[in-house]
Design a protein around this motif. Structure first.
Motif, short mmCIF file in Angstrom:
data_model
loop_
_atom_site.label_atom_id
_atom_site.label_comp_id
_atom_site.label_asym_id
_atom_site.label_seq_id
_atom_site.Cartn_x
_atom_site.Cartn_y
_atom_site.Cartn_z
N VAL A 1 0.85 -1.19 0.00
CA VAL A 1 0.00 0.00 0.00
C VAL A 1 0.89 1.23 0.00
O VAL A 1 1.78 1.37 0.82
N ARG A 2 0.63 2.11 -0.98
CA ARG A 2 1.34 3.38 -1.00
C ARG A 2 0.43 4.43 -1.60
O ARG A 2 -0.47 4.13 -2.39
N GLU A 3 0.64 5.65 -1.19
CA GLU A 3 -0.19 6.75 -1.66
C GLU A 3 0.30 7.27 -3.00
O GLU A 3 1.49 7.51 -3.19
N VAL A 4 -0.63 7.39 -3.94
CA VAL A 4 -0.35 7.97 -5.25
C VAL A 4 -1.53 8.87 -5.61
O VAL A 4 -2.61 8.77 -5.03
N TYR B 1 -7.33 2.43 -6.19
CA TYR B 1 -8.43 2.77 -5.30
C TYR B 1 -8.34 4.23 -4.90
O TYR B 1 -7.26 4.81 -4.88
N LYS B 2 -9.50 4.80 -4.58
CA LYS B 2 -9.58 6.18 -4.10
C LYS B 2 -10.21 6.15 -2.72
O LYS B 2 -11.18 5.42 -2.49
N VAL B 3 -9.66 6.91 -1.78
CA VAL B 3 -10.24 7.03 -0.45
C VAL B 3 -11.48 7.91 -0.55
O VAL B 3 -11.40 9.03 -1.03
N ILE B 4 -12.63 7.36 -0.13
CA ILE B 4 -13.85 8.15 -0.18
C ILE B 4 -14.34 8.54 1.21
O ILE B 4 -15.25 9.35 1.33
N GLN B 5 -13.73 7.97 2.23
CA GLN B 5 -14.10 8.31 3.60
C GLN B 5 -12.97 7.87 4.51
O GLN B 5 -12.37 6.82 4.29
N PRO C 1 -6.92 -0.37 7.48
CA PRO C 1 -6.60 0.38 8.68
C PRO C 1 -5.15 0.86 8.66
O PRO C 1 -4.25 0.11 8.32
N LEU C 2 -4.94 2.14 8.95
CA LEU C 2 -3.60 2.72 9.05
C LEU C 2 -3.57 3.68 10.21
O LEU C 2 -4.37 4.62 10.25
N ASN C 3 -2.68 3.46 11.14
CA ASN C 3 -2.48 4.40 12.26
C ASN C 3 -3.78 4.78 12.95
O ASN C 3 -4.05 5.94 13.21
N GLU C 4 -4.60 3.78 13.29
CA GLU C 4 -5.87 3.98 13.96
C GLU C 4 -6.85 4.84 13.18
O GLU C 4 -7.65 5.58 13.72
N TYR C 5 -6.77 4.77 11.87
CA TYR C 5 -7.77 5.32 10.96
C TYR C 5 -8.20 4.18 10.07
O TYR C 5 -7.40 3.31 9.73
#
Length: 60
Positions: free
Chosen positions: A5-8, A17-21, A43-47
């Protein structure tokens, strides 16, 4: 971050994928079930980030 998993940018050719919430202070993936557009979560860092597929990963 979890393996694989990495942010792009959503416009990047390797975006799937896109974060929608985002839901803070939890790691309960079931929280994404309340959002009818979601395809799951991570889940990442309690989110928990609820995701929707883009491109070939989009739901039919």
């Amino acid at each position: 971050m979890p393996t694989g998993v990495r942010e792009v940018s959503c416009s990047a050719s390797d975006a799937h994928y896109k974060v929608i919430q985002s839901i803070p202070l939890t790691s309960d993936l079931n929280r994404c079930n309340d959002n009818p557009k979601t395809r799951g979560g991570i889940p990442l860092n309690e989110y928990v980030y609820c995701l929707v597929g883009i491109g070939s990963y989009a739901r039919p």
